[in-house]
Design a protein around this motif. Structure first.
Motif, PDB file in Angstrom:
ATOM      1  N   VAL A  20      51.940  57.822  46.598  1.00 56.22           N
ATOM      2  CA  VAL A  20      51.782  59.266  46.504  1.00 56.22           C
ATOM      3  C   VAL A  20      52.554  59.996  47.613  1.00 56.22           C
ATOM      4  O   VAL A  20      52.879  61.174  47.480  1.00 56.22           O
ATOM      5  N   PRO A  22      55.659  60.418  48.716  1.00 50.39           N
ATOM      6  CA  PRO A  22      56.784  61.333  48.453  1.00 50.39           C
ATOM      7  C   PRO A  22      56.339  62.691  47.903  1.00 50.39           C
ATOM      8  O   PRO A  22      56.883  63.730  48.288  1.00 50.39           O
ATOM      9  N   ARG A  23      55.317  62.719  47.055  1.00 50.00           N
ATOM     10  CA  ARG A  23      54.807  63.992  46.526  1.00 50.00           C
ATOM     11  C   ARG A  23      54.089  64.787  47.621  1.00 50.00           C
ATOM     12  O   ARG A  23      54.181  66.018  47.667  1.00 50.00           O
ATOM     13  N   HIS A  24      53.375  64.076  48.489  1.00 51.83           N
ATOM     14  CA  HIS A  24      52.710  64.721  49.631  1.00 51.83           C
ATOM     15  C   HIS A  24      53.749  65.390  50.526  1.00 51.83           C
ATOM     16  O   HIS A  24      53.611  66.558  50.889  1.00 51.83           O
ATOM     17  N   GLN A  26      56.829  66.265  49.768  1.00 52.11           N
ATOM     18  CA  GLN A  26      57.468  67.360  49.026  1.00 52.11           C
ATOM     19  C   GLN A  26      56.587  68.603  49.055  1.00 52.11           C
ATOM     20  O   GLN A  26      57.070  69.713  49.261  1.00 52.11           O
ATOM     21  N   ASN A  27      55.289  68.425  48.872  1.00 50.67           N
ATOM     22  CA  ASN A  27      54.356  69.541  48.916  1.00 50.67           C
ATOM     23  C   ASN A  27      54.365  70.194  50.299  1.00 50.67           C
ATOM     24  O   ASN A  27      54.385  71.421  50.415  1.00 50.67           O
ATOM     25  N   SER A  69      46.429  71.975  46.083  1.00 51.38           N
ATOM     26  CA  SER A  69      47.697  71.428  45.596  1.00 51.38           C
ATOM     27  C   SER A  69      48.092  70.137  46.300  1.00 51.38           C
ATOM     28  O   SER A  69      49.134  69.559  45.990  1.00 51.38           O
ATOM     29  N   GLU A  70      47.286  69.684  47.250  1.00 51.26           N
ATOM     30  CA  GLU A  70      47.633  68.515  48.075  1.00 51.26           C
ATOM     31  C   GLU A  70      47.533  67.224  47.255  1.00 51.26           C
ATOM     32  O   GLU A  70      46.447  66.849  46.803  1.00 51.26           O
ATOM     33  N   PRO A  71      48.661  66.517  47.063  1.00 50.74           N
ATOM     34  CA  PRO A  71      48.649  65.288  46.267  1.00 50.74           C
ATOM     35  C   PRO A  71      47.673  64.225  46.762  1.00 50.74           C
ATOM     36  O   PRO A  71      47.085  63.515  45.939  1.00 50.74           O
ATOM     37  N   GLU A  75      45.113  62.924  44.048  1.00 46.89           N
ATOM     38  CA  GLU A  75      45.204  61.511  43.669  1.00 46.89           C
ATOM     39  C   GLU A  75      44.105  60.665  44.316  1.00 46.89           C
ATOM     40  O   GLU A  75      44.155  59.434  44.282  1.00 46.89           O
TER      41      GLU A  75
END
Length: 98
Positions: A20, A22-24, A26-27, A69-71, A75
């Motif tokens: 997860v 990379p999404r964190h 990016q956010n 919105s935090e991955p 997740e």
């Protein structure tokens, strides 16, 4: 207003955290200028087991919007999240607050 966010991963979440991450990141990149400090909390072996961040938001409501919105939250990586107001006094060795 600054907030310190302390978040600990659930049990056996290192693999999912790394998936997860990379999404964190990016956010977080969308918060340019608001992040004063951010990084992973490490266990005795140097493996990530949580996160700590100091972030500047105008209001708690804006902080709560970010958290929605935090991955790592979406997740279920983070099992225990605390967000508390903080008074940043020293930043990069310079006095910035009271």
């Amino acid at each position: 207003m600054q907030f310190v966010i302390t978040a600990y991963d659930g049990p056996n979440m290192l693999e999912k955290r790394m998936e997860v991450r990379p999404r964190h990141l990016q956010n977080l990149s969308q918060l340019k200028g608001k992040i004063l400090c951010a990084g992973g909390i490490l266990d005795e072996e140097g493996k990530m087991k949580g996160s700590v961040m100091v972030i500047d938001f105008a209001t708690r409501e804006l902080l709560e919007e970010y958290l929605k919105s935090e991955p790592y939250i979406l997740e279920n990586v983070w099992a225990d999240v605390k967000a508390e107001p903080m008074n940043v006094v020293i930043l990069n060795g310079e006095k910035v607050g009271k």
